[in-house]
Design an enzyme around this catalytic site. Structure first.
Site, short mmCIF file in Angstrom:
data_model
loop_
_atom_site.label_atom_id
_atom_site.label_comp_id
_atom_site.label_asym_id
_atom_site.label_seq_id
_atom_site.Cartn_x
_atom_site.Cartn_y
_atom_site.Cartn_z
N ILE A 1 48.25 43.05 6.02
CA ILE A 1 47.35 43.77 6.38
C ILE A 1 47.23 45.12 5.35
O ILE A 1 46.24 45.69 4.77
CB ILE A 1 47.75 44.62 7.72
N GLY B 1 52.65 49.15 0.95
CA GLY B 1 52.97 50.64 0.35
C GLY B 1 54.18 50.33 -0.64
O GLY B 1 54.65 49.28 -1.02
N VAL C 1 52.84 45.63 5.71
CA VAL C 1 52.67 45.60 7.15
C VAL C 1 51.79 44.35 7.05
O VAL C 1 50.81 44.06 6.38
CB VAL C 1 51.68 46.99 7.66
N LYS D 1 55.97 45.89 10.38
CA LYS D 1 56.31 46.63 9.01
C LYS D 1 57.62 46.15 8.48
O LYS D 1 58.49 46.49 9.20
CB LYS D 1 56.24 48.18 9.62
N ASP E 1 52.77 63.44 5.96
CA ASP E 1 52.13 62.59 5.19
C ASP E 1 50.75 62.21 5.91
O ASP E 1 50.41 61.16 5.68
CB ASP E 1 52.55 61.41 4.67
#
Length: 451
Positions: A17, A20, A25, A40, A137
Site C-alpha cells: 500500500i 516509508g 504497509v 505495517k 507529524d
C-alpha cells in the site's frame, strides 16, 4: 516482501500500500477472522535501538487509543519463522480510500469538504492531546480519507502513523526537540529544534487545511529551506477565503505557540462551519429544485426576449480560445427550450430542453463535467451524443443568481473526449461569474431607474 507470505501463521500478505523510511504497509488477509487488514511491517535493523524504541512506543500509543478519527490497532507481533530475519509488525484496520496527499494532486478541495476533514482531525487531536500524546507529524500523507462505498459524500478522515509521536511527561517527549516530522509541515518550534507540544500539531494541521483549500503547499522546497522559511515569515492566507477561515487559519498558524487555539476549540469552530455549510446547502438545494421560482428569476432578469448580446459573444469566443474547443455557449433554460444567448462555433440559437445537457447542468450544485460522453452513463444515450452532432465532451457551469436560482449555463463543447482539470473548472467558473455579474448589474440598473 513477496505476496502470499503468511505472518505468524495468520496474516497473509497481499499487496504493498505504501512505503516509508522505517516501514512498509501492506494489504493483508486475516486468516483467522476472515477480514482484510493493513499490516505495517517495520524495517529490520538490530543495530538501530532508536528505531526499535519507536516501534514499541507506537504500539503502546495505538493500543491505548480508540477514536473515530484514528486508525484502530488490532494486533502487534513478530514473525520468527526465519531465524535470520525477524519481522516486527502492527496489524491495523484497512482504510479504503486514498490519503489526502494523493487527493490534493487533483486540485483544491471545497471549503465544505475541508471543514468536514478538519473537524475529524481536530477532534482526533483533541482526544490524543487529552491523553498526553503529541503526534508531531501531521501531514497529508498521514491523513486517510475513508471510502465507505456508499452514496454518502461526506468525507471522513483518519489520522495514522504515530511513529514519531511523543508522550508528554516522558523524557523523550519533552527533551528531544529535534526536527521529528516532515519539513514542509513542521511548526516553527520544531524547525528551531525546540520541544514540540500540542500547539505544534495545531500549526501543522493549519498548514494541511490551508494546502487543501488552496491546492498549494505553504512552504515548498528543499527540507532546510522549507523548515527555515516559517521562522522568517508567516504563510500567505488568501483573502478570497471566507472570513471565518482566514481568522481560524491565522490563529492556528501563529508563530507563537501560546497564541494558537487548542484542538478542542478548532474542532468546535469547524463543527460550526460544517453545520453552517449544511444549512447553506439545504437552502441552495431547495432553490435548485424550485422550477417555478427559477422561472420567476429568469423573467426577472429579462433575458429570454432580448436580442443576441455582443458582450456575451466575446466572452464565449474567449472561452473557445482559452480551452481550445470548437463550441462555447451562454444558455438560458426556459420551460421547454434552451436559448443560446451567445453561441460561438455554431449557428444554432435554440434547442429543445429535453436533449440539451444544459437542462441537466442547471440541476447541479456546481459544475457539470462530462469528459467522455459516449462512455458516461449520464449521456451515452443522449441524442446530441448518439446522433449526428457527435458530442463527446461537455463542461457547464450554472449561471446562478445571488438567491440560488440557476438561469442557465456557461458551457463549452467538443466532438472529442478530453480531460478537464480543477484549474480548468475554476477558469470556467470565473467566466460564468463575469456573465452573471453583468446580468446582475443590468437588473440593478433597471430597478434603480424604475425606483
Amino acid at each position: 516482501m513477496e505476496p502470499g507470505l503468511l505472518l505468524s501463521g495468520r496474516y497473509r500478505i497481499e499487496a504493498l500500500i505504501g512505503r516509508g523510511s522505517q516501514s512498509s504497509v501492506y494489504r493483508a488477509h486475516d486468516e483467522l477472522l476472515q477480514r482484510e487488514v493493513a499490516v505495517k511491517l517495520f524495517r529490520n535493523d538490530a543495530d538501530d535501538p532508536e528505531n526499535t524504541k519507536r516501534q514499541g512506543q507506537e504500539v503502546r500509543i495505538l493500543a491505548g487509543m480508540s477514536h473515530h478519527a484514528l486508525v484502530t490497532l488490532f494486533d502487534a507481533g513478530a514473525d520468527l519463522s526465519n531465524p535470520d530475519s525477524r519481522l516486527t509488525y502492527l496489524v491495523m484496520e484497512l482504510v479504503r480510500g486514498q490519503d489526502l496527499r494523493h487527493r490534493s494532486l487533483q486540485g483544491p478541495l471545497s471549503a465544505a469538504h475541508m471543514a468536514h476533514i478538519g473537524y475529524d482531525l481536530a477532534d482526533g487531536l483533541s482526544y490524543i492531546h487529552h491523553h498526553g500524546i503529541v503526534h508531531r507529524d501531521i501531514k497529508p500523507a498521514n491523513i486517510l480519507l475513508v471510502d465507505y462505498s456508499n452514496d454518502d459524500r461526506r468525507p471522513r478522515a483518519k489520522l495514522t502513523d504515530f511513529g514519531v509521536a511523543a508522550i508528554l511527561g516522558h523524557n523523550r517527549a519533552d527533551d528531544d526537540g529535534g526536527t521529528s516530522g516532515t519539513p514542509a509541515y513542521l511548526s516553527p518550534e520544531q524547525a528551531s529544534g525546540e520541544p514540540a507540544g500540542p500547539a505544534s500539531d495545531i500549526y501543522s494541521l493549519g498548514l494541511v487545511l490551508l494546502e487543501g483549500l488552496t491546492g498549494r503547499m505553504a512552504y515548498p522546497g528543499a527540507p532546510i529551506q522549507s523548515a527555515v522559511a516559517r521562522l522568517l515569515h508567516d504563510p500567505q492566507i488568501p483573502e478570497e477565503l471566507a472570513p471565518k477561515w482566514v481568522a481560524l487559519l491565522s490563529s492556528m498558524l501563529s508563530r507563537d505557540p501560546e497564541a494558537r487555539p487548542h484542538a478542542r476549540e478548532v474542532s468546535l469552530a469547524l463543527r460550526q462551519e460544517v453545520i453552517n455549510g449544511a444549512a447553506r446547502h439545504r437552502q441552495h438545494h431547495s432553490a435548485v429544485n424550485d422550477e417555478d421560482g427559477r422561472m420567476r428569476a429568469v423573467q426577472r432578469y429579462r433575458i429570454l426576449d432580448t436580442p443576441e448580446d455582443g458582450a456575451f459573444d466575446r466572452i464565449a469566443a474567449l472561452a473557445a480560445r482559452v480551452f481550445s474547443v470548437p463550441v462555447a455557449i451562454v444558455s438560458v433554460v426556459d420551460h421547454d427550450r434552451i436559448w443560446f444567448k451567445a453561441h460561438h462555433g455554431t449557428e444554432v440559437t435554440q434547442i429543445g430542453r429535453d436533449p440539451g445537457l444544459c437542462a441537466s447542468a442547471i440541476l447541479q450544485d456546481g459544475p457539470w463535467i462530462v469528459e467522455d460522453a459516449v462512455r458516461d452513463a449520464r449521456t451515452l444515450s443522449n441524442p446530441l451524443v448518439a446522433g449526428e452532432f457527435g458530442l463527446q465532451f461537455y463542461a457547464g457551469v450554472p449561471l446562478r443568481t445571488p438567491d440560488g436560482f440557476n438561469l442557465g449555463t456557461f458551457c463549452i463543447l467538443d466532438r472529442e473526449p478530453r480531460q478537464f482539470t480543477a484549474e480548468d473548472t475554476r477558469t470556467l467558473e470565473d467566466l460564468a461569474a463575469i456573465v452573471m455579474n453583468d446580468l446582475e448589474m443590468r437588473l440593478q440598473g433597471r430597478e434603480a431607474i424604475a425606483g
